[in-house]
Scaffold this motif. Structure first.
Motif, mmCIF file in Angstrom:
data_model
loop_
_atom_site.group_PDB
_atom_site.id
_atom_site.type_symbol
_atom_site.label_atom_id
_atom_site.label_comp_id
_atom_site.label_asym_id
_atom_site.label_seq_id
_atom_site.Cartn_x
_atom_site.Cartn_y
_atom_site.Cartn_z
ATOM 1 N N UNK A 296 -24.202 -56.560 -30.158
ATOM 2 C CA UNK A 296 -25.190 -57.291 -30.949
ATOM 3 C C UNK A 296 -26.531 -57.391 -30.230
ATOM 4 N N UNK A 297 -26.461 -57.476 -28.913
ATOM 5 C CA UNK A 297 -27.672 -57.766 -28.155
ATOM 6 C C UNK A 297 -28.516 -56.531 -27.874
ATOM 7 N N UNK A 298 -27.947 -55.355 -27.936
ATOM 8 C CA UNK A 298 -28.674 -54.202 -27.402
ATOM 9 C C UNK A 298 -28.697 -53.018 -28.369
ATOM 10 N N UNK A 299 -29.656 -52.113 -28.091
ATOM 11 C CA UNK A 299 -29.668 -50.831 -28.807
ATOM 12 C C UNK A 299 -28.603 -49.939 -28.195
ATOM 13 N N UNK A 300 -28.180 -48.891 -28.914
ATOM 14 C CA UNK A 300 -27.196 -47.992 -28.301
ATOM 15 C C UNK A 300 -27.765 -47.361 -27.029
ATOM 16 N N UNK A 301 -26.940 -47.256 -25.972
ATOM 17 C CA UNK A 301 -27.456 -46.707 -24.711
ATOM 18 C C UNK A 301 -27.523 -45.183 -24.744
ATOM 19 N N UNK A 302 -28.410 -44.679 -25.621
ATOM 20 C CA UNK A 302 -28.502 -43.237 -25.801
ATOM 21 C C UNK A 302 -29.927 -42.904 -26.242
ATOM 22 N N UNK A 303 -30.482 -41.757 -25.793
ATOM 23 C CA UNK A 303 -31.860 -41.421 -26.167
ATOM 24 C C UNK A 303 -31.941 -40.733 -27.518
ATOM 25 N N UNK A 304 -30.867 -40.025 -27.884
ATOM 26 C CA UNK A 304 -30.890 -39.294 -29.149
ATOM 27 C C UNK A 304 -29.503 -39.376 -29.769
ATOM 28 N N UNK A 305 -29.471 -39.520 -31.098
ATOM 29 C CA UNK A 305 -28.144 -39.596 -31.724
ATOM 30 C C UNK A 305 -27.643 -38.199 -32.106
ATOM 31 N N UNK A 306 -28.523 -37.189 -31.985
ATOM 32 C CA UNK A 306 -28.112 -35.834 -32.382
ATOM 33 C C UNK A 306 -27.130 -35.231 -31.390
ATOM 34 N N UNK A 307 -26.010 -34.781 -31.923
ATOM 35 C CA UNK A 307 -25.008 -34.146 -31.060
ATOM 36 C C UNK A 307 -25.338 -32.656 -30.970
ATOM 37 N N UNK A 308 -25.464 -32.109 -29.769
ATOM 38 C CA UNK A 308 -25.791 -30.677 -29.645
ATOM 39 C C UNK A 308 -24.709 -29.777 -30.238
ATOM 40 N N UNK A 309 -25.110 -28.541 -30.521
ATOM 41 C CA UNK A 309 -24.211 -27.553 -31.117
ATOM 42 C C UNK A 309 -23.255 -27.011 -30.044
ATOM 43 N N UNK A 310 -21.939 -27.068 -30.280
ATOM 44 C CA UNK A 310 -21.019 -26.538 -29.263
ATOM 45 C C UNK A 310 -21.098 -25.016 -29.111
ATOM 46 N N UNK A 311 -21.865 -24.350 -30.000
ATOM 47 C CA UNK A 311 -22.084 -22.907 -29.830
ATOM 48 C C UNK A 311 -23.067 -22.681 -28.675
ATOM 49 N N UNK A 312 -23.981 -23.615 -28.525
ATOM 50 C CA UNK A 312 -25.017 -23.448 -27.516
ATOM 51 C C UNK A 312 -25.243 -24.787 -26.807
ATOM 52 N N UNK A 313 -24.256 -25.223 -26.019
ATOM 53 C CA UNK A 313 -24.368 -26.546 -25.403
ATOM 54 C C UNK A 313 -25.513 -26.590 -24.387
ATOM 55 N N UNK A 314 -26.075 -27.781 -24.144
ATOM 56 C CA UNK A 314 -27.177 -27.907 -23.185
ATOM 57 C C UNK A 314 -26.785 -27.405 -21.793
ATOM 58 N N UNK A 315 -27.783 -26.902 -21.070
ATOM 59 C CA UNK A 315 -27.540 -26.448 -19.688
ATOM 60 C C UNK A 315 -27.259 -27.662 -18.801
ATOM 61 N N UNK A 316 -26.814 -27.412 -17.583
ATOM 62 C CA UNK A 316 -26.565 -28.499 -16.632
ATOM 63 C C UNK A 316 -25.547 -29.472 -17.193
ATOM 64 N N UNK A 317 -25.848 -30.756 -17.093
ATOM 65 C CA UNK A 317 -24.962 -31.751 -17.687
ATOM 66 C C UNK A 317 -25.142 -31.697 -19.210
ATOM 67 N N UNK A 318 -24.033 -31.523 -19.918
ATOM 68 C CA UNK A 318 -24.141 -31.354 -21.371
ATOM 69 C C UNK A 318 -24.662 -32.605 -22.076
ATOM 70 N N UNK A 319 -24.586 -33.738 -21.395
ATOM 71 C CA UNK A 319 -25.027 -34.987 -22.026
ATOM 72 C C UNK A 319 -26.508 -35.268 -21.751
ATOM 73 N N UNK A 320 -27.183 -34.387 -20.986
ATOM 74 C CA UNK A 320 -28.534 -34.765 -20.528
ATOM 75 C C UNK A 320 -29.520 -34.950 -21.673
#
Ligand SMILES: Nc1ncnc2c1ncn2[C@@H]1O[C@H](COP(=O)(O)OP(=O)(O)OP(=O)(O)O)[C@@H](O)[C@H]1O
Length: 380
Positions: A296-320
């Motif tokens: 209730x107190x906070x925004x979601x601890x995430x910068x973007x709600x878009x989930x990357x495509x598993x065909x082309x996952x982000x480099x390095x840490x996939x969650x970056x």
């Protein structure tokens, strides 16, 4: 995930039932005709570089958002999905060598199939609508244990139906699936798995289709049977609360998955009370009943709600791309979960922040990320 110089990981002791070593499962993605002649085939990286041991009496709850690879990993653990890389062994026997009849086969594939069972989310679809419960339950027993007399077979089936609360069992045994409630169908599916005396049961979202009240009752039944039959369970759930309930009561583990990788694993109390991976924090935030005040107190601890495509996952840490704590180094260097993560009892997270000496702490924050300059106590 973890890079290995030696392809064969030393697995635990004799009580390791299933061992995955650096397993990946990539699917070719269906494309339109024009795309298929113009482009290289696209591959969905459903599971990437997972190493995991399932021991006797082990309980592992896999959790993560839709499409992160839970079902694919679960099916790989029980030997129904062939990995594209890495190995899966049942009591030291390579599962796919046994299936293909290659190498020295010490455990026949039939024994492996019997020992690793599954119950699905939709038990109705898994039961033949034109067969009475008794016939559905007798068929696999006849196949695996042809020596057993009809009398013994039925006695065993009735005893198990009774055991899961289907009383009187003779009545339920002579019904068709459509004459059973969803919860009762799920119990029949469970009996069918247990009849095989399995070592491991994969329960894939096995309670999510049930009413809330029935859900807890069914989870309690699964846990009771797990203890009684000394069976290991791999539970798949997209809700952290179900995963926690099961893993906590059984003294097992929670494994958090993100884009094909296990990003954190460990005892549920530790992973949920003090998540180390920023994605685990998102899941905890999204699970209202774990800590309602926090949500209730906070925004979601995430910068973007878009989930990357598993065909082309982000480099390095996939969650970056979504991580509120990501720095430059996270773009290029994939954090490792570590070798220990395979073993029950280990607590590991694949995040550079868990290493107080990592270059992460000297690296520039990404756009939109606020930098905390030093390792936090709880991140050690
Ligand atoms: N047979 C297949 N062929 C092609 N792609 C597949 C196949 N099976 C799964 N996938 C893809 O692999 C990824 C992981 O799927 P999977 O079903 O394992 O995820 P999940 O976490 O279990 O999802 P959910 O919670 O929605 O069931 C998804 O992108 C999915 O579309």
């Amino acid at each position: 995930m973890s890079e290995r110089t030696d392809s064969s990981r030393a697995t635990g002791g004799d009580d390791v039932v299933v061992s995955l070593d650096d397993v990946s499962v990539h699917f070719e993605k269906e494309q339109g005709f024009v795309d298929s002649i113009r482009n290289e085939p696209k591959r969905v990286r459903a599971v990437d570089g997972v190493s995991l041991d399932i021991e006797e009496n082990d309980v592992l709850a896999l959790v993560g958002e839709s499409g992160c690879g839970k079902t694919t990993l679960g099916k790989t653990i029980i030997g129904v999905q062939r990995p594209t890389d890495g190995t899966v062994a049942y009591r030291g026997q390579d599962v796919w060598d046994a299936k293909d009849g290659t190498g020295e086969v010490t455990v026949p594939h039939g024994d492996i199939r019997r020992a690793l069972q599954i119950i699905h989310q939709d038990p109705g679809a898994a039961l033949n609508p034109n067969r009475k419960v008794l016939a559905s339950l007798e068929a696999p027993l006849k196949r695996w244990n042809s020596e057993m007399s009809t009398e013994d077979r039925r006695a065993r089936i009735f005893a198990l139906l009774d055991r899961v609360g289907m009383d009187p069992p003779q009545d339920y045994a002579h019904r068709y699936p459509h004459q059973l409630s969803g919860g009762e169908q799920q119990r029949v599916a469970l009996v069918r798995a247990l009849l095989m005396n399995p070592d491991v049961i994969l329960a894939d979202e096995a309670v999510s289709a049930l009413d809330v009240s029935l859900r807890v009752e069914t989870m309690d039944l699964l846990l009771e049977l797990q203890r009684q039959f000394d069976t290991s369970f791999v539970f798949i759930s997209h809700t952290l609360s179900n995963a926690r309930y099961l893993a906590e009561k059984a003294g097992g583990r929670v494994g958090i998955m993100y884009l094909g990788e296990i990003v954190e694993i460990g005892p549920p109390q530790e992973v949920l009370r003090d998540p180390k991976h920023p994605y685990s924090k998102v899941l905890r935030w999204a699970t209202a009943d774990l800590d309602p005040s926090e949500r209730q107190m906070t925004d979601p601890p995430v910068r973007s709600i878009d989930i990357p495509d598993p065909v082309d996952p982000p480099s390095g840490c996939r969650f970056h791309t979504r991580c509120p704590e990501a720095r430059e180094v996270c773009r290029s260097e994939a954090p490792e979960l570590g070798e220990d993560a395979a073993q029950p009892g280990a607590r590991c997270a694949a995040c550079h922040r868990t290493d107080p000496d990592h270059e992460y702490w000297r690296s520039e924050p990404l756009d939109g990320v606020e930098a905390d300059s030093a390792p936090q106590e709880s991140d050690d």
